[in-house]
Design an enzyme around this catalytic site. Sequence first.
Site, short mmCIF file in Angstrom:
data_model
loop_
_atom_site.label_atom_id
_atom_site.label_comp_id
_atom_site.label_asym_id
_atom_site.label_seq_id
_atom_site.Cartn_x
_atom_site.Cartn_y
_atom_site.Cartn_z
N LYS A 69 -41.54 12.85 -13.68
CA LYS A 69 -41.05 12.61 -12.32
C LYS A 69 -39.70 13.27 -12.05
CE LYS A 69 -43.53 8.29 -11.42
NZ LYS A 69 -43.39 6.88 -11.00
N ALA A 84 -37.75 2.94 -12.78
CA ALA A 84 -38.66 2.19 -11.92
C ALA A 84 -37.90 1.47 -10.81
CB ALA A 84 -39.46 1.18 -12.76
N TYR A 131 -49.03 -3.23 -14.70
CA TYR A 131 -50.32 -3.88 -14.52
C TYR A 131 -51.16 -3.67 -15.77
CZ TYR A 131 -52.72 0.58 -13.72
OH TYR A 131 -53.26 1.83 -13.87
N LYS A 136 -24.83 -0.17 -16.33
CA LYS A 136 -25.94 0.59 -15.74
C LYS A 136 -26.36 -0.02 -14.41
CE LYS A 136 -30.25 2.86 -17.14
NZ LYS A 136 -31.34 2.91 -18.13
N LYS A 164 -55.99 6.00 -13.05
CA LYS A 164 -56.97 5.56 -12.06
C LYS A 164 -56.88 6.37 -10.77
CE LYS A 164 -58.50 2.36 -14.71
NZ LYS A 164 -59.77 2.65 -15.39
N GLY A 194 -34.03 -5.20 -14.70
CA GLY A 194 -34.05 -3.82 -15.16
C GLY A 194 -33.35 -2.89 -14.19
#
Length: 269
Positions: free
Chosen positions: A65, A130, A215, A154, A15, A126
């Site tokens: 990234k 991210a 999303y 982790k 988007k 998590g």
Amino acid sequence: MDKYAVWGNPIAQSKSPQIHQIFANQTQQQMEYVAMLGDEQDFEQQLRVFFEKGAKGCNITAPFKERAFQLADLHSERCLTAEACNTLKKLDDGRLYGDNTDGAGLVSDLQRLGWLKPEQTILILGAGGATKGVLLPLLQAKQHIVLANRTLSKAEDLAQKFAQYGQIQAVELDNIPVQSFDLIINATSSGLHGQTVQMNPEILQNATALYDMQYAKQADTPFVALCKQLGKQNVSDGFGMLVAQAAHAFHLWRGVMPEFEALLEQEWL
């Protein structure tokens, strides 16, 4: 006309071109922004050619990234701590400046929702890329972080790395303390596979607000759907974060901050 792009693979679903066109119109900026399919083998060469042809900057999305981070000549602090780059800007001297606006986008969206007050306790589910991208801005916003991951080591590694920036602790996903968190953020990728995080639902029920960094276009994400099934009212997906991180990237490039909240109210999808 100044040229910008978003690079990823896949990229057709992005988007970003629509978002940045709206920002350009809103701020009277003359610029072109397109989606570019990155090649797994030749991404670095593609990016070099892109900038050699005069491009001013670009966004980077999955799976590039970390590779963009390696390509940048200079990095912002939040980019260095994330060890990943979602925004590149070509400087006047030709060097590439790497930034990561994901955390700033999350903080902006949480502020829009009224869910970000100092000294809150936030549970983040998590400990992957991210999460690493948003920890510094959250800690700088004086949030107390509990980091939960299925593999405890982790989460412990991340907590140790970010301990210098604020209050952060690591727990195992199956051993999250049953308390009332001010906010729970789902930073796992389980929603991409149509699944929800396997955890004690009582922890979700006790939370004041719940936020999914994923999303979905047409329906609720699995995490948002689960929270609503549990009767929760203050629930949001990460679309506002997507738009806000784009606004921060736009500001880095053009020197003007667009009003991302106005875009969220438009029927533009």
